[in-house]
Design an enzyme around this catalytic site. Structure first.
Site, PDB file in Angstrom:
ATOM      1  N   LYS A  75      11.450  85.958  59.691  1.00 23.80           N
ATOM      2  CA  LYS A  75      11.061  85.462  61.010  1.00 23.80           C
ATOM      3  C   LYS A  75      12.260  85.619  61.945  1.00 23.80           C
ATOM      4  O   LYS A  75      13.406  85.437  61.518  1.00 23.80           O
ATOM      5  CB  LYS A  75      10.659  83.987  60.883  1.00 23.80           C
ATOM      6  CG  LYS A  75      10.060  83.366  62.130  1.00 23.80           C
ATOM      7  CD  LYS A  75       9.670  81.914  61.840  1.00 23.80           C
ATOM      8  CE  LYS A  75       8.998  81.250  63.023  1.00 23.80           C
ATOM      9  NZ  LYS A  75       8.615  79.840  62.714  1.00 23.80           N
TER      10      LYS A  75
ATOM     11  N   SER B  64       4.390  75.408  60.877  1.00 21.08           N
ATOM     12  CA  SER B  64       4.594  76.804  61.288  1.00 21.08           C
ATOM     13  C   SER B  64       4.646  77.835  60.156  1.00 21.08           C
ATOM     14  O   SER B  64       4.599  79.037  60.429  1.00 21.08           O
ATOM     15  CB  SER B  64       5.869  76.930  62.127  1.00 21.08           C
ATOM     16  OG  SER B  64       5.617  76.518  63.446  1.00 21.08           O
TER      17      SER B  64
ATOM     18  N   SER C 254       3.880  78.824  64.191  1.00 20.75           N
ATOM     19  CA  SER C 254       4.633  79.825  64.924  1.00 20.75           C
ATOM     20  C   SER C 254       5.045  81.048  64.099  1.00 20.75           C
ATOM     21  O   SER C 254       5.401  82.076  64.663  1.00 20.75           O
ATOM     22  CB  SER C 254       5.879  79.186  65.512  1.00 20.75           C
ATOM     23  OG  SER C 254       6.775  78.791  64.486  1.00 20.75           O
TER      24      SER C 254
END
Lengths: 112, 486
Positions: free
Chosen positions: B80, B179, B155
């Site tokens: 990420k 997330s 997210s």
């Protein structure tokens, strides 16, 4: 508007939350030094008021005598030996500087 | 074994690499080809580091030839884009950090690289990890591989979509209120948020420091245990890191859950939860009962307050953490004429997107004079009550099982204009972060062709119990073998 407690409640709370004014929104932005356009102030005024209204659900909870939790894991002060180690190099430290002069970050005048 | 290399799991890939049936260079090239093929439709990557990945693959091949046995060695993965990578852009999908190149690696990156993992690139996300759909990325939204018109969740939407679409073998994400788990559920993969403090946050760009935790997004439960074993463990550079050494979590994968006690908190199955999602979970619970676990309904009444607590605490912490983006040392900086204060205001105005500004404003308000007691302190006290309720539940039950997300993936654009609606996506995942306990999501079925996730919660540091349940369920079902058609 759908209340946040709705998924877990079978009744609605009557809400009397005051709406934020433009001045209040501007004041919060100033504390943070966050620039906002007039349109942003107006839309934030409504959105923040809606969100704050949902926070009123917490008024139902009796928290007398309940200590606050800052971290879920209770940790004491974490100490280590004071051992010298090589720091990050000057070049690495300054590599992302928006403005640089020699080995310094260059900034606008702080005092007028 | 699947017919396409990009469909391999980590443990399958490791087997092929160790048996010299495939090289890391072949596998990495297969992933890069897959990225080229599907990325225009999925948009899971902010940065693809093709040359670095091929160099790392060559090094892994050499090491494997010399007997390297690490299960991560030579297997391509995605990070990420909020994990610092030395020399590689780390943007947090924000204009603020669009050109930021970190001078150091996050601890988690160091650990992966020590195992000779191949980093293919950086995954798209909601800006600064604030969001549940990846539509808050300042660059572009990511699309759900199961239906390109729908969101992948967030997210960590880039990492979840990349794993589901075969654009990497596994990924590493961060989870502040769901997330990792919510996008894993919406993309039909496995996502784990470990106990707070189990994985070092050093080098993770901070959002809400008392809630943030790093964890794996994988194609199955075995991979989840393998990756966790590699990244967990004490780190002196993170003062909240739990002083506990490394562990082999794959030992928990026995497949035996006879006698295990499962609690089913009714608040997670009622109003606000899509009835079809709740039904899917009930069928999963029946399966677990067949496997020898006992299943009992219970109640966690303070669950109803978790969302309000979270949206006071997380923005408050975020407003403090994001104050560092002042345009002086790194990040976007407005260089127009004017005073220092004006420059700072313009830097934040142009560097941050709408959701980040919203949360900064909310947090600044909750922390400001006159409101601190009413909002921040009150929320911290209710946090205590939520944690206690979980502690009591775990005296009776080994794990708690709920849906991961109240709905399946929703359409892109459907909730963008209404932050209050968007925040409701996290009602099932947020309580876990508030209490700091571990939880994971794994595939438990489909509704209208879209994946449904089952969330397993356990008490602090009981990742093994959680993995044991997840593995037993996975072995008895086929959901994790389903792949989207692209």
């Amino acid at each position: 508007m759908l209340h946040w407690a709705y998924p877990f409640l079978d009744w609605y709370v009557i809400m009397t939350s005051p709406r934020l004014s433009q001045d209040e929104v501007q004041h919060i932005a100033l504390i943070y030094r966050l620039g906002l356009s007039q349109e942003e102030i107006e839309s934030l005024r409504h959105q923040l008021s809606d969100i704050l209204e949902n926070f009123q659900v917490l008024d139902q909870v009796d928290t007398s005598g309940v200590p606050p939790t800052g971290h879920s894991v209770a940790l004491e002060n974490v100490m280590r030996e004071d051992v010298a180690a090589p720091p990050m190099s000057k070049e690495d430290t300054l590599a992302n500087a928006p403005l640089r002069e020699d080995n310094y970050f260059r900034v606008k005048a702080v005092l007028d | 074994m699947p017919s396409n290399l990009y469909d391999l799991t980590l443990h399958e890939a490791h087997e092929l690499l160790a048996g010299r049936q495939v090289s890391s260079q072949e596998l990495t090239q297969a992933i890069l080809d897959r990225v080229e093929q599907v990325e225009p439709r999925i948009k899971a990557y902010v940065t693809v580091t093709e040359e670095i990945a091929m160099q790392q693959a060559r090094e892994a091949d050499e090491a494997i030839a010399l007997g390297e046995k690490n299960p991560l060695a030579g297997v391509p993965m995605q990070l990420k884009d909020n994990m610092c990578t030395r020399g590689v852009h780390t943007t947090c999908s924000s204009r603020m950090l669009e050109n930021f190149v970190p001078p150091y690696n996050a601890t988690v990156v160091e650990r992966l690289r020590a195992g000779l993992a191949v980093v293919v690139g950086k995954g798209n996300m909601d800006e600064f990890a604030m969001g549940s759909s990846t539509e808050n990325s300042a660059f572009f939204p990511t699309h759900n591989p199961w239906d390109l018109e729908r969101v992948p969740g967030g997210s960590s939407g880039g990492p979840a979509a990349a794993v589901a679409a075969g654009e990497c073998i596994y990924a590493i994400g961060s989870d502040t209120g769901g997330s990792i788990r919510q996008p894993a559920a919406l993309c039909g993969i496995v996502g784990m948020k470990p106990t707070y403090g189990l994985v070092s946050r050093y080098g993770l760009v901070a959002f809400a420091s008392s809630l943030d935790q790093i964890g794996p997004l994988t194609k199955d439960v075995t991979d989840s245990a393998l990756v966790l074993s590699a990244i967990a463990g004490h780190d002196p550079r993170d003062s909240t890191s739990i002083p506990q050494g490394a562990k082999d979590y794959t030992k928990a994968l026995t497949g035996d859950i006879r006698g295990l006690k499962i609690g089913v908190p009714k608040e997670y199955y009622g109003e606000g939860i899509d009835p079809q999602v709740a039904d899917t979970l009930r069928r999963a619970l029946e399966k677990l009962e067949e496997l020898g676990a006992s299943v009992e309904e219970t109640s966690l009444p303070h669950t109803r307050y978790a969302l309000a607590v979270y949206y006071i605490l997380a923005p408050s912490e975020a407003s403090a953490n994001l104050a560092r983006y002042d345009g002086v040392r790194y990040g976007y900086s407005s260089q127009e004429d004017g005073s220092m204060w004006e420059a700072m205001e313009r830097t934040k105005q142009h560097g941050f997107g709408p959701e980040v500004k919203r949360r900064i404003m909310l947090g600044t308000y909750a922390l400001s004079a006159g409101y601190y007691d009413a909002y921040y302190l009150k929320a911290q006290k209710v946090r205590t009550l939520i944690s206690r309720e979980f502690q009591e539940a775990f005296q009776k039950y080994d794990v708690l099982i709920t849906p991961t997300s109240p709905t399946v993936a929703f359409n892109l654009g459907a909730k963008v204009e209404d932050p209050v609606q968007m925040y409701l996506n996290d009602i099932c995942t947020i309580p876990v972060n508030i209490a700091g306990i571990p939880a994971m999501s794994l595939p438990a079925g489909f509704v209208d062709g879209l994946p449904v996730g089952m969330q397993i919660m356990a008490k602090p540091l009981a990742e093994e119990t959680m993995l044991r349940v997840a593995y037993a369920y996975e072995k008895a079902t086929e959901w994790h073998k389903m792949r989207p058609e692209l």
